[in-house]
Design a protein around this motif. Structure first.
Motif, PDB file in Angstrom:
ATOM      1  N   LYS A  60       0.834  -1.193   0.000  1.00 56.26           N
ATOM      2  CA  LYS A  60       0.000   0.000   0.000  1.00 56.26           C
ATOM      3  C   LYS A  60       0.870   1.244   0.000  1.00 56.26           C
ATOM      4  CE  LYS A  60      -1.303   2.150   3.614  1.00 56.26           C
ATOM      5  NZ  LYS A  60      -2.060   2.650   4.751  1.00 56.26           N
ATOM      6  N   LEU A  61       0.337   2.266  -0.595  1.00 56.30           N
ATOM      7  CA  LEU A  61       0.963   3.583  -0.450  1.00 56.30           C
ATOM      8  C   LEU A  61       0.091   4.398   0.480  1.00 56.30           C
ATOM      9  CD1 LEU A  61       1.524   3.016  -3.878  1.00 56.30           C
ATOM     10  CD2 LEU A  61       3.166   4.696  -3.066  1.00 56.30           C
ATOM     11  N   GLY A  62       0.713   5.241   1.267  1.00 56.18           N
ATOM     12  CA  GLY A  62      -0.033   6.135   2.136  1.00 56.18           C
ATOM     13  C   GLY A  62       0.438   7.552   1.918  1.00 56.18           C
ATOM     14  N   LEU A  63      -0.417   8.479   2.295  1.00 58.35           N
ATOM     15  CA  LEU A  63      -0.088   9.907   2.213  1.00 58.35           C
ATOM     16  C   LEU A  63       0.406  10.284   0.815  1.00 58.35           C
ATOM     17  CD1 LEU A  63       1.637  10.342   5.706  1.00 58.35           C
ATOM     18  CD2 LEU A  63      -0.766  10.583   5.103  1.00 58.35           C
ATOM     19  N   THR A  64      -0.323   9.822  -0.198  1.00 60.02           N
ATOM     20  CA  THR A  64       0.051  10.149  -1.585  1.00 60.02           C
ATOM     21  C   THR A  64      -0.641  11.414  -2.071  1.00 60.02           C
ATOM     22  OG1 THR A  64      -1.575   8.480  -2.221  1.00 60.02           O
ATOM     23  CG2 THR A  64       0.729   7.868  -2.441  1.00 60.02           C
ATOM     24  N   SER A  65      -1.648  11.886  -1.340  1.00 59.82           N
ATOM     25  CA  SER A  65      -2.327  13.117  -1.782  1.00 59.82           C
ATOM     26  C   SER A  65      -1.903  14.290  -0.898  1.00 59.82           C
ATOM     27  CB  SER A  65      -3.853  12.948  -1.719  1.00 59.82           C
ATOM     28  OG  SER A  65      -4.307  13.104  -0.402  1.00 59.82           O
ATOM     29  N   GLU A  66      -1.886  15.468  -1.511  1.00 58.15           N
ATOM     30  CA  GLU A  66      -1.501  16.677  -0.769  1.00 58.15           C
ATOM     31  C   GLU A  66      -2.450  16.938   0.381  1.00 58.15           C
ATOM     32  OE1 GLU A  66       0.491  19.272  -4.247  1.00 58.15           O
ATOM     33  OE2 GLU A  66      -0.941  20.344  -2.976  1.00 58.15           O
ATOM     34  N   ALA A  67      -3.754  16.645   0.126  1.00 60.54           N
ATOM     35  CA  ALA A  67      -4.759  16.909   1.161  1.00 60.54           C
ATOM     36  C   ALA A  67      -4.454  16.078   2.404  1.00 60.54           C
ATOM     37  CB  ALA A  67      -6.154  16.590   0.630  1.00 60.54           C
ATOM     38  N   LYS A  68      -4.147  14.783   2.207  1.00 58.01           N
ATOM     39  CA  LYS A  68      -3.853  13.926   3.358  1.00 58.01           C
ATOM     40  C   LYS A  68      -2.534  14.314   4.016  1.00 58.01           C
ATOM     41  CE  LYS A  68      -4.939  10.080   4.725  1.00 58.01           C
ATOM     42  NZ  LYS A  68      -5.083   8.665   5.105  1.00 58.01           N
ATOM     43  N   GLN A  69      -1.544  14.679   3.198  1.00 52.95           N
ATOM     44  CA  GLN A  69      -0.252  15.082   3.773  1.00 52.95           C
ATOM     45  C   GLN A  69      -0.431  16.305   4.658  1.00 52.95           C
ATOM     46  OE1 GLN A  69       2.750  15.557   0.747  1.00 52.95           O
ATOM     47  NE2 GLN A  69       2.605  13.440   0.081  1.00 52.95           N
ATOM     48  N   ARG A  70      -1.236  17.273   4.161  1.00 50.92           N
ATOM     49  CA  ARG A  70      -1.474  18.496   4.935  1.00 50.92           C
ATOM     50  C   ARG A  70      -2.161  18.159   6.241  1.00 50.92           C
ATOM     51  NH1 ARG A  70      -2.810  21.294   0.490  1.00 50.92           N
ATOM     52  NH2 ARG A  70      -5.007  20.809   0.757  1.00 50.92           N
ATOM     53  N   ARG A  71      -3.167  17.297   6.144  1.00 53.62           N
ATOM     54  CA  ARG A  71      -3.960  16.978   7.320  1.00 53.62           C
ATOM     55  C   ARG A  71      -3.121  16.276   8.390  1.00 53.62           C
ATOM     56  NH1 ARG A  71      -7.185  13.605   9.813  1.00 53.62           N
ATOM     57  NH2 ARG A  71      -9.192  14.387  10.512  1.00 53.62           N
ATOM     58  N   MET A  72      -2.221  15.371   7.945  1.00 53.65           N
ATOM     59  CA  MET A  72      -1.435  14.607   8.905  1.00 53.65           C
ATOM     60  C   MET A  72      -0.135  15.341   9.272  1.00 53.65           C
ATOM     61  SD  MET A  72      -3.667  12.293   9.051  1.00 53.65           S
ATOM     62  CE  MET A  72      -2.980  11.354  10.401  1.00 53.65           C
ATOM     63  N   GLY A  73       0.141  16.466   8.579  1.00 51.98           N
ATOM     64  CA  GLY A  73       1.357  17.231   8.894  1.00 51.98           C
ATOM     65  C   GLY A  73       2.632  16.511   8.479  1.00 51.98           C
ATOM     66  N   ILE A  74       2.531  15.669   7.455  1.00 52.97           N
ATOM     67  CA  ILE A  74       3.700  14.912   6.962  1.00 52.97           C
ATOM     68  C   ILE A  74       3.746  15.102   5.458  1.00 52.97           C
ATOM     69  CG2 ILE A  74       4.628  12.575   6.591  1.00 52.97           C
ATOM     70  CD1 ILE A  74       3.455  11.787   9.294  1.00 52.97           C
ATOM     71  N   ASP A  75       4.913  15.518   4.932  1.00 49.23           N
ATOM     72  CA  ASP A  75       4.929  15.894   3.511  1.00 49.23           C
ATOM     73  C   ASP A  75       5.575  14.841   2.619  1.00 49.23           C
ATOM     74  OD1 ASP A  75       7.521  16.113   4.178  1.00 49.23           O
ATOM     75  OD2 ASP A  75       7.735  18.248   3.716  1.00 49.23           O
ATOM     76  N   SER A  76       5.496  13.576   3.033  1.00 44.54           N
ATOM     77  CA  SER A  76       6.124  12.527   2.237  1.00 44.54           C
ATOM     78  C   SER A  76       5.227  11.293   2.172  1.00 44.54           C
ATOM     79  CB  SER A  76       7.457  12.164   2.895  1.00 44.54           C
ATOM     80  OG  SER A  76       7.982  11.026   2.291  1.00 44.54           O
ATOM     81  N   PRO A  77       5.094  10.668   0.991  1.00 47.21           N
ATOM     82  CA  PRO A  77       4.363   9.405   0.924  1.00 47.21           C
ATOM     83  C   PRO A  77       5.149   8.289   1.607  1.00 47.21           C
ATOM     84  CG  PRO A  77       4.758  10.313  -1.282  1.00 47.21           C
ATOM     85  CD  PRO A  77       5.601  11.082  -0.321  1.00 47.21           C
ATOM     86  N   VAL A 228      -2.096  -3.537  -5.190  1.00 44.59           N
ATOM     87  CA  VAL A 228      -1.441  -2.283  -4.782  1.00 44.59           C
ATOM     88  C   VAL A 228      -2.516  -1.231  -4.510  1.00 44.59           C
ATOM     89  CG1 VAL A 228       0.185  -0.463  -5.420  1.00 44.59           C
ATOM     90  CG2 VAL A 228       0.614  -2.819  -6.160  1.00 44.59           C
ATOM     91  N   LEU A 229      -2.583  -0.762  -3.269  1.00 49.57           N
ATOM     92  CA  LEU A 229      -3.467   0.354  -2.913  1.00 49.57           C
ATOM     93  C   LEU A 229      -2.671   1.630  -3.145  1.00 49.57           C
ATOM     94  CD1 LEU A 229      -5.018  -0.756   0.526  1.00 49.57           C
ATOM     95  CD2 LEU A 229      -5.743  -1.363  -1.774  1.00 49.57           C
ATOM     96  N   THR A 230      -3.194   2.509  -4.010  1.00 48.16           N
ATOM     97  CA  THR A 230      -2.371   3.642  -4.446  1.00 48.16           C
ATOM     98  C   THR A 230      -2.452   4.853  -3.518  1.00 48.16           C
ATOM     99  OG1 THR A 230      -4.122   4.385  -5.945  1.00 48.16           O
ATOM    100  CG2 THR A 230      -2.418   2.942  -6.864  1.00 48.16           C
ATOM    101  N   GLY A 231      -3.356   4.819  -2.526  1.00 44.37           N
ATOM    102  CA  GLY A 231      -3.439   5.928  -1.567  1.00 44.37           C
ATOM    103  C   GLY A 231      -4.824   6.554  -1.562  1.00 44.37           C
ATOM    104  N   GLY A 232      -5.194   7.075  -0.412  1.00 44.99           N
ATOM    105  CA  GLY A 232      -6.527   7.657  -0.258  1.00 44.99           C
ATOM    106  C   GLY A 232      -6.761   8.812  -1.225  1.00 44.99           C
ATOM    107  N   LEU A 233      -7.900   8.787  -1.905  1.00 43.44           N
ATOM    108  CA  LEU A 233      -8.244   9.887  -2.813  1.00 43.44           C
ATOM    109  C   LEU A 233      -8.753  11.085  -2.028  1.00 43.44           C
ATOM    110  CD1 LEU A 233     -10.065   7.590  -5.324  1.00 43.44           C
ATOM    111  CD2 LEU A 233      -8.266   9.157  -6.020  1.00 43.44           C
ATOM    112  N   THR A 234      -9.548  10.794  -1.008  1.00 37.29           N
ATOM    113  CA  THR A 234     -10.129  11.840  -0.159  1.00 37.29           C
ATOM    114  C   THR A 234      -9.594  11.637   1.248  1.00 37.29           C
ATOM    115  OG1 THR A 234     -11.964  10.489   0.605  1.00 37.29           O
ATOM    116  CG2 THR A 234     -12.292  11.689  -1.480  1.00 37.29           C
ATOM    117  N   ASP A 235     -10.010  12.488   2.137  1.00 40.24           N
ATOM    118  CA  ASP A 235      -9.695  12.276   3.542  1.00 40.24           C
ATOM    119  C   ASP A 235     -10.403  10.999   4.018  1.00 40.24           C
ATOM    120  OD1 ASP A 235      -8.560  12.720   5.956  1.00 40.24           O
ATOM    121  OD2 ASP A 235      -9.687  14.553   6.423  1.00 40.24           O
TER     122      ASP A 235
END
Ligand code: 0L1
Ligand code: MG
Length: 261
Positions: A60-77, A228-235
């Motif tokens: 799985k990939l996580g934190l692949t979207s900017e929205a999720k990265q912003r929300r979690m305060g982490i800027d890397s997948p 392969v899960l490519t990452g959350g599209l939405t929150d």
């Protein structure tokens, strides 16, 4: 615990998962836990699960979207492992009594027709190795209180992996507009979020290439047949008993999940 190690980190995270209890960041107690060590902890955690009988079925990939990265305060997948014990068949409820504080996010899912090994995998090469494309849901369940973590914490915690559902309906990648694919997320029938495939690293296959290139740094590859899960599209949306979370995709179909205590 006086001195933290990879093994004691794995012990602690597996204990929290088993006892369905969250806890503080490992990095608060082990400031030396860097990203490389965290991935070694993730692999050690997987090895424990494999020794207990689980089988790797994907990545799985996580934190692949900017929205999720912003929300979690982490800027890397990041990447994590999927095992057969995480498969949630379509139509099965999310059993909250097996989890801590599960949340659900809609994802574009690939099944691999061929092995994909980095480094320097391009988006075209990644897409070429895909057999089928699906709508899916990931159920994430952090072993950290309030989903509060630094990047090494969540990497060691196998990227908050818990369960995943993949729709039975499958599509060949050729001819799909995965960048423009729209996903509408609803809770109990009310629309709560909308996103397109472009939210995932600009193209979900870019996320796939990223996973192959990241795994190559650890001498690993994405194998034929894997999911392969490519990452959350939405929150992600919290699961509640009786709450139905549904996702309607333009081309890939629809999926729904309901929480059960
Ligand atoms: O799949 C995800 O994007 C989640 C990765 C870890 C971050 C989180 O728990 O939200
Ligand atoms: Mg996810």
């Amino acid at each position: 615990m006086s001195e933290w190690t990879i093994e004691s980190t794995v012990d602690e995270l597996l204990r929290r998962e088993r006892e369905r209890t969250d806890g503080g960041r490992i990095t608060d107690r082990w400031p030396g836990l860097d990203l490389e060590t965290a991935y070694r902890a993730q692999d050690a955690l997987l090895a424990r699960k494999q020794r207990a009988g689980e089988r790797v079925v994907g990545v799985k990939l996580g934190l692949t979207s900017e929205a999720k990265q912003r929300r979690m305060g982490i800027d890397s997948p990041l990447t994590g492992w999927l095992t057969d014990a995480m498969v949630l068949p379509v139509g099965e409820p999310v059993r909250m009594d097996e989890m801590i504080h599960p949340r659900v996010e809609p994802e574009i899912v690939f099944t691999m027709g061929r092995r994909l090994a980095g480094p320097e995998v391009t988006v075209e090469q990644a897409l070429d190795a895909v057999a089928t494309v699906h709508a899916g849901f990931e159920v994430i369940d952090s072993r950290y209180r309030d989903f509060s973590f630094a990047l090494p914490d969540v990497v060691a915690d196998n990227a908050s992996s818990c369960r995943f559902t993949v729709s039975a309906e499958s599509f060949a990648p050729d001819g799909l507009d995965l960048v423009g694919e729209i996903c509408q997320l609803s809770v109990d029938g009310d629309l709560v979020d909308t996103a397109t495939g472009s939210a995932v690293q600009g193209h979900p296959a870019q996320a796939l290439a990223l996973a192959a290139n990241d795994l190559a740094r650890r001498g690993l590859a994405i194998e034929a047949g894997w999911t392969v899960l490519t990452g959350g599209l939405t929150d992600a949306v919290f699961v509640e008993p009786g709450r139905t979370i549904s996702a309607a995709f333009t081309t890939l179909g629809s999926l729904a999940l309901t929480g059960k205590r």
